[in-house]
Enzyme design. Structure first.
Site, PDB file in Angstrom:
ATOM      1  N   TRP A  62       0.817  -1.210   0.000  1.00 19.06           N
ATOM      2  CA  TRP A  62       0.000   0.000   0.000  1.00 19.06           C
ATOM      3  C   TRP A  62       0.855   1.267   0.000  1.00 19.06           C
ATOM      4  O   TRP A  62       0.593   2.225   0.732  1.00 19.06           O
ATOM      5  CB  TRP A  62      -0.950   0.012   1.211  1.00 19.06           C
ATOM      6  CG  TRP A  62      -1.578  -1.315   1.482  1.00 19.06           C
ATOM      7  CD1 TRP A  62      -1.329  -2.151   2.520  1.00 19.06           C
ATOM      8  CD2 TRP A  62      -2.560  -1.977   0.663  1.00 19.06           C
ATOM      9  NE1 TRP A  62      -2.081  -3.297   2.407  1.00 19.06           N
ATOM     10  CE2 TRP A  62      -2.853  -3.221   1.277  1.00 19.06           C
ATOM     11  CE3 TRP A  62      -3.210  -1.642  -0.520  1.00 19.06           C
ATOM     12  CZ2 TRP A  62      -3.762  -4.117   0.750  1.00 19.06           C
ATOM     13  CZ3 TRP A  62      -4.119  -2.541  -1.063  1.00 19.06           C
ATOM     14  CH2 TRP A  62      -4.389  -3.760  -0.419  1.00 19.06           C
ATOM     15  N   THR A  80     -23.858  -2.459 -14.971  1.00 16.58           N
ATOM     16  CA  THR A  80     -24.492  -3.249 -13.911  1.00 16.58           C
ATOM     17  C   THR A  80     -24.045  -2.812 -12.512  1.00 16.58           C
ATOM     18  O   THR A  80     -24.676  -3.183 -11.523  1.00 16.58           O
ATOM     19  CB  THR A  80     -24.214  -4.757 -14.085  1.00 16.58           C
ATOM     20  OG1 THR A  80     -22.803  -4.997 -14.057  1.00 16.58           O
ATOM     21  CG2 THR A  80     -24.778  -5.258 -15.406  1.00 16.58           C
TER      22      THR A  80
END
Length: 206
Positions: A62, A80
């Site tokens: 990270w 969607t």
């Protein structure tokens, strides 16, 4: 608001043909809603390119963005993601209509390429039925949403109703081509076809 899911590595077969792929990087599934504007688009571009989801040279997680690592980004328009469940049935009336969404999506790609390296931004085929193969590293899946815009609820409801009316109109009024397809044909007519030549069902096979 725009919704986006970020994955790692993904090629796209369309009709049996692979039309796009990347190595290590991000796969972005982008859902565009009725209320989205240039403001939401610019926010999402900044977030995708600067989100720290990769490890640094020492292996610390990270720490680095896709731009820091000079990795690729593969984008897919995914209406969607704007699904609203009505009971057990998915409803997509909050998704931006196709004509507007395609222009919005192309603008999104253009902004990504301007902010990063054009050759590292890839995409699928807008509106196509695609089989997306994702090799999710980790796995890591991150959901990003643009800040909620100050939209008048009445205006949003009006937009939704307009879209619903358009959908009903498309369903009730068959196109000229569909009327031709549904017209009875003489068995002796040499132009009559069994449909085998135009069968694309195999493209939808898993």
């Amino acid at each position: 608001m725009i919704s986006s899911y970020l994955f790692f590595f993904s090629p796209f077969p369309v009709g049996g043909e692979q039309i796009s792929s990347i190595g290590r990087g991000l796969c972005v599934l982008l859902g565009i809603s009725l209320e989205d504007t240039q403001r939401e688009l610019e926010h999402m571009v900044r977030k995708i390119l600067n989100l720290r989801v990769f490890e640094d040279e020492s292996g610390k997680h990270w720490s680095k963005s896709v731009m820091d690592k000079q990795y690729e980004v593969l984008c897919v328009s995914q209406f969607t993601l704007q699904c609203i469940l009505k009971g057990n049935k998915p409803d997509y009336h909050m998704a931006m209509p196709t004509e507007q969404a395609e222009s919005f999506y192309n603008n999104f790609l253009e902004q990504l390429r301007k902010a990063y390296k054009p050759e590292l931004i890839k995409d699928g085929k807008f509106g196509a039925y695609m089989q997306v193969h994702i090799q999710n590293d980790g796995p890591v899946t991150i959901e990003l949403e643009s800040p909620a815009a100050a939209v008048d609820p009445k205006q949003l409801a009006k937009l939704e109703k307009q879209q619903q009316r358009k959908e009903k109109t498309r369903t009730k009024v068959p196109s000229e081509s569909s009327r031709e397809r549904n017209a009875p044909r003489n068995k002796d007519d040499p132009s009559a076809s069994s449909g085998a030549e135009g069968d694309v069902s195999s493209e939808r096979e898993p």
